[in-house]
Structure formats: C-alpha cells, structure tokens
Design a protein around this motif. Structure first.
Motif, PDB file in Angstrom:
ATOM      1  N   SER A  62       1.740   0.581 -13.810  1.00  0.00           N
ATOM      2  CA  SER A  62       1.021  -0.578 -13.292  1.00  0.00           C
ATOM      3  C   SER A  62       1.322  -0.791 -11.809  1.00  0.00           C
ATOM      4  O   SER A  62       0.432  -1.166 -11.042  1.00  0.00           O
ATOM      5  CB  SER A  62       1.389  -1.831 -14.100  1.00  0.00           C
ATOM      6  N   LEU A  63       2.565  -0.536 -11.398  1.00  0.00           N
ATOM      7  CA  LEU A  63       2.922  -0.677  -9.989  1.00  0.00           C
ATOM      8  C   LEU A  63       2.207   0.370  -9.143  1.00  0.00           C
ATOM      9  O   LEU A  63       1.734   0.091  -8.038  1.00  0.00           O
ATOM     10  CB  LEU A  63       4.429  -0.566  -9.815  1.00  0.00           C
ATOM     11  N   ALA A  64       2.161   1.605  -9.671  1.00  0.00           N
ATOM     12  CA  ALA A  64       1.452   2.662  -8.948  1.00  0.00           C
ATOM     13  C   ALA A  64      -0.038   2.353  -8.868  1.00  0.00           C
ATOM     14  O   ALA A  64      -0.671   2.547  -7.824  1.00  0.00           O
ATOM     15  CB  ALA A  64       1.689   4.008  -9.637  1.00  0.00           C
ATOM     16  N   ALA A  65      -0.604   1.842  -9.962  1.00  0.00           N
ATOM     17  CA  ALA A  65      -2.025   1.500  -9.971  1.00  0.00           C
ATOM     18  C   ALA A  65      -2.333   0.387  -8.978  1.00  0.00           C
ATOM     19  O   ALA A  65      -3.438   0.312  -8.425  1.00  0.00           O
ATOM     20  CB  ALA A  65      -2.457   1.090 -11.375  1.00  0.00           C
ATOM     21  N   ALA A  66      -1.350  -0.492  -8.732  1.00  0.00           N
ATOM     22  CA  ALA A  66      -1.536  -1.587  -7.780  1.00  0.00           C
ATOM     23  C   ALA A  66      -1.380  -1.127  -6.338  1.00  0.00           C
ATOM     24  O   ALA A  66      -1.618  -1.906  -5.419  1.00  0.00           O
ATOM     25  CB  ALA A  66      -0.536  -2.708  -8.077  1.00  0.00           C
ATOM     26  N   GLY A  67      -0.972   0.133  -6.136  1.00  0.00           N
ATOM     27  CA  GLY A  67      -0.941   0.677  -4.783  1.00  0.00           C
ATOM     28  C   GLY A  67       0.399   1.126  -4.273  1.00  0.00           C
ATOM     29  O   GLY A  67       0.483   1.742  -3.213  1.00  0.00           O
ATOM     30  N   THR A  68       1.488   0.842  -4.982  1.00  0.00           N
ATOM     31  CA  THR A  68       2.820   1.236  -4.524  1.00  0.00           C
ATOM     32  C   THR A  68       3.171   2.616  -5.063  1.00  0.00           C
ATOM     33  O   THR A  68       3.103   2.846  -6.266  1.00  0.00           O
ATOM     34  CB  THR A  68       3.887   0.221  -4.988  1.00  0.00           C
ATOM     35  N   HIS A  92       0.871  -1.171   0.000  1.00  0.00           N
ATOM     36  CA  HIS A  92       0.000   0.000   0.000  1.00  0.00           C
ATOM     37  C   HIS A  92       0.905   1.217   0.000  1.00  0.00           C
ATOM     38  O   HIS A  92       1.887   1.284   0.727  1.00  0.00           O
ATOM     39  CB  HIS A  92      -0.932   0.002   1.211  1.00  0.00           C
ATOM     40  N   GLY A  93       0.574   2.148  -0.849  1.00  0.00           N
ATOM     41  CA  GLY A  93       1.471   3.269  -1.095  1.00  0.00           C
ATOM     42  C   GLY A  93       1.635   4.194   0.092  1.00  0.00           C
ATOM     43  O   GLY A  93       0.796   4.260   0.986  1.00  0.00           O
ATOM     44  N   ALA A  94       2.751   4.911   0.088  1.00  0.00           N
ATOM     45  CA  ALA A  94       3.046   5.897   1.117  1.00  0.00           C
ATOM     46  C   ALA A  94       2.894   7.294   0.511  1.00  0.00           C
ATOM     47  O   ALA A  94       3.450   7.581  -0.545  1.00  0.00           O
ATOM     48  CB  ALA A  94       4.464   5.708   1.650  1.00  0.00           C
ATOM     49  N   ALA A  95       2.135   8.134   1.179  1.00  0.00           N
ATOM     50  CA  ALA A  95       2.027   9.528   0.744  1.00  0.00           C
ATOM     51  C   ALA A  95       3.380  10.215   0.947  1.00  0.00           C
ATOM     52  O   ALA A  95       4.110   9.910   1.894  1.00  0.00           O
ATOM     53  CB  ALA A  95       0.953  10.251   1.537  1.00  0.00           C
ATOM     54  N   PHE A 137       6.181  19.614  -2.831  1.00  0.00           N
ATOM     55  CA  PHE A 137       5.139  18.924  -3.575  1.00  0.00           C
ATOM     56  C   PHE A 137       4.407  17.967  -2.651  1.00  0.00           C
ATOM     57  O   PHE A 137       4.863  17.685  -1.529  1.00  0.00           O
ATOM     58  CB  PHE A 137       5.716  18.162  -4.777  1.00  0.00           C
ATOM     59  N   ARG A 138       3.306  17.464  -3.108  1.00  0.00           N
ATOM     60  CA  ARG A 138       2.514  16.493  -2.360  1.00  0.00           C
ATOM     61  C   ARG A 138       2.074  15.386  -3.307  1.00  0.00           C
ATOM     62  O   ARG A 138       1.523  15.661  -4.373  1.00  0.00           O
ATOM     63  CB  ARG A 138       1.289  17.161  -1.723  1.00  0.00           C
ATOM     64  N   ALA A 139       2.333  14.144  -2.928  1.00  0.00           N
ATOM     65  CA  ALA A 139       1.940  12.986  -3.736  1.00  0.00           C
ATOM     66  C   ALA A 139       1.105  12.053  -2.877  1.00  0.00           C
ATOM     67  O   ALA A 139       1.499  11.714  -1.756  1.00  0.00           O
ATOM     68  CB  ALA A 139       3.163  12.257  -4.277  1.00  0.00           C
ATOM     69  N   GLU A 140      -0.027  11.641  -3.399  1.00  0.00           N
ATOM     70  CA  GLU A 140      -0.897  10.735  -2.675  1.00  0.00           C
ATOM     71  C   GLU A 140      -0.356   9.308  -2.738  1.00  0.00           C
ATOM     72  O   GLU A 140       0.466   8.984  -3.602  1.00  0.00           O
ATOM     73  CB  GLU A 140      -2.311  10.787  -3.266  1.00  0.00           C
ATOM     74  N   PRO A 141      -0.806   8.430  -1.849  1.00  0.00           N
ATOM     75  CA  PRO A 141      -0.385   7.020  -1.927  1.00  0.00           C
ATOM     76  C   PRO A 141      -0.715   6.426  -3.288  1.00  0.00           C
ATOM     77  O   PRO A 141      -1.785   6.657  -3.842  1.00  0.00           O
ATOM     78  CB  PRO A 141      -1.212   6.349  -0.813  1.00  0.00           C
ATOM     79  N   GLY A 142       0.217   5.678  -3.847  1.00  0.00           N
ATOM     80  CA  GLY A 142       0.005   5.071  -5.154  1.00  0.00           C
ATOM     81  C   GLY A 142       0.227   6.017  -6.320  1.00  0.00           C
ATOM     82  O   GLY A 142      -0.144   5.710  -7.449  1.00  0.00           O
TER      83      GLY A 142
END
Length: 319
Positions: free
Chosen positions: A210-216, A10-13, A34-39
């Motif tokens: 695809s990795l980002a879409a999967a949550g990382t 599960h991604g880290a913000a 900047f700000r990046a959401e999880p995934g």
C-alpha cells in the motif's frame, strides 16, 4: 496548494550496477545490479548473515560501498550519501534504528515529530507560532499512523502503551509510522518477516504494498520475498545477485531482458558456474589450488562472507 503538493511523498528510482561493499574479512555483498522504478516494492532476500542489511544501509546512504555504483532518486552513491540520507528513512533496523522499549507509543511519535521539525524543517516553518507548529506536527503524526495502519485505540493502553508491550506486527507498524513522519521518497525496513506468523506476514506485506502504491519506494529485507516484489537476492558464500520476480531469458551479456543481472548458478563449492571463486591468475583453478593443498574454502578474495557482513555492520555501530 503548491507547497502541499511538493510535500506529498513521491518515490525515488533506485539503480545499482556492480554494487559491492567489503568488510575487513571479506565482501558483505557484491555485484548487485538492478533497476527499480519510483514507487516499487523491492525485497532484499537471503539468509541471515548474507549481507542483506549491509545492502539496505548502503542503498540509503548509511554505509559506503567499495565497488560499482548506484543512484537513488538520481543521486549517485557514494558521492552524494548525505543527500540520499535526506530523502530516505529507516524503519526498524536492529542496532541502527531501534525502538526504545521503555518509551510509550505517543512518546516515540512526539519525539520523532520534534526531531523532524528541528533538523529537517524550513526556516519559515520554525518561525511559525507555537500553536501552528503543534497543529502541523499532530497532522503529520496522524497521517503517518494512518498510512502505517497503526490503530492506537486497539493497543492495550492506547497511545500510552509501552513499546515492550507491543506485538511484533504492531512494533513494525510503529517503526514504519516513525519513518513516514519525514515523508521520505524511499522507505527501508529490515527483518520484515522475522518472527511473524503467516497471517501477520501477509499483513506486513500488504502494508508495504500500500505504501508503494501510494508512491513511496520501499526496500524490505526478508527471508522470503513475495512473488509480486522485485527480488534482490544475497547469497552467503557466493556473489550477490539481483533478479526480478519474473526475469526474462538471459542475453549474451549475462543480463535479463530488462537489463537486470542474471543470477549465476552456484556450485557445490560455493563458486559460480564457471568454478572461479577468486583470481585464477594467482594460482590456477580452484581444483589446481586444492590439489596443491590450498582449498577453495580458504580463497575468500571474491566470495561474500558472513564475517564480511558482520564486520561491515560493526562499523556502523551494530555488532
């Protein structure tokens, strides 16, 4: 079931505010916000020597910043660098996490699985029967290889292929597979598009999407960011800036509609649009100092420099 759910990536913000790192001869990067959401897929864009790798390593807890602050998965930097390292993983980063050309693909994968079990596994996992531990390691390897899109059967000698015989894209996939064995919340990859053809570059970005879409959450250093990525741009000879792919109009405080810092316009002397490259209180404007025999190029107090980035990287073991 509960334990399996907790192990899913599960991604880290990622949040940065005025983030900067300085080497002995200047700033490697600075004023990154900047700000990046999880995934999210975050592309760190800029020319070679502009501090891209330093920013990548600082955001993954491998280099200590000098100014500002950042958070990865809610963990503040630099105070929780060790904790950030535990939830992040490096793909290829030359001089820091490189593939051994003499190793085969299978040897790399088995070694990483063993290291993962030894240093990151729970006590309960270490007490399992050898057959059960081996089965778990194989499952992790297969999962990571599949997620990285690495087709072992298509390699010249299958999994016994040496790294030196891999094509550039295959080596990239292997490095990502090794990182994914630890199921990180954030994956960082350096030189993503280096020496890749247009077709291979498209495949590489498709993999990272695809990795980002999967949550990382994915941080990827590149020379040219794709349009759909959140761009964080480093500028050689000027302050580092960050901006989304499609930023909104700037507000009066200099940030975009979503709070992302807007990129200052660069002038011909490498300063911001207001012409201030350094501390003007120390001797007037750049023009005044030039007239007095001190050129603006000599004032590196606030400018990011290639030497600053090189020095900072050298301290991590990369010359």
């Amino acid at each position: 079931m509960g334990a399996e759910t907790e192990e899913q990536p599960h991604g880290a913000a990622v949040v940065a505010d005025g983030f900067g790192l300085k080497g002995p001869r200047g700033w490697a990067f600075r004023e990154v916000s900047f700000r990046a959401e999880p995934g999210a897929l975050v592309a760190i864009e800029g020319p070679s020597g502009s501090g891209r790798t330093c920013l990548l390593l600082a955001l993954t807890g491998r280099m200590k910043p000098k100014e500002g602050h950042a958070e990865v998965g809610g963990l503040p930097l630099p105070r929780r660098m060790a904790a950030v390292r535990r939830i992040t993983a490096l793909g290829q980063v030359p001089g820091v996490s490189e593939l051994d050309p003499a190793f085969t693909v299978a040897e790399h994968l088995r070694e990483r699985a063993l290291l993962q079990r030894r240093f990151d596994g729970s006590v309960r996992a270490l007490l399992r029967r050898p057959a059960e531990r081996s089965a778990t390691a194989r499952a992790r390897i297969e999962e990571a290889v599949r997620a990285a899109g690495l087709d072992l059967d298509a390699l010249p000698k299958g999994e016994r292929t040496s790294v030196r015989d891999l094509e550039r894209l295959e080596a990239l996939r292997l490095s990502i597979a090794l990182a994914l064995i630890g199921r990180p919340r954030l994956l960082a990859v350096d030189d993503t598009d280096l020496k890749l053809s247009d077709a291979d570059r498209a495949e590489a970005w498709a993999l990272l999407r695809s990795l980002a879409a999967a949550g990382t959450t994915v941080l990827a250093v590149c020379s040219e960011a794709p349009e759909d990525a959140l761009r964080v741009t480093t500028l050689s000879g000027a302050r580092t800036t960050a901006a989304p792919a499609a930023p909104g109009p700037a507000t009066t405080d200099g940030t975009g509609r979503d709070g992302t810092a807007a990129a200052p316009a660069a002038s011909t002397d490498g300063t911001g649009e207001d012409g201030a490259a350094g501390d003007t209180a120390s001797g007037g404007t750049p023009a005044d100092r030039t007239a007095a025999g001190e050129t603006a190029a000599e004032d590196t107090t606030d400018a990011t420099t290639e030497e600053g980035a090189a020095d900072a990287l050298a301290e991590t073991g990369r010359a």
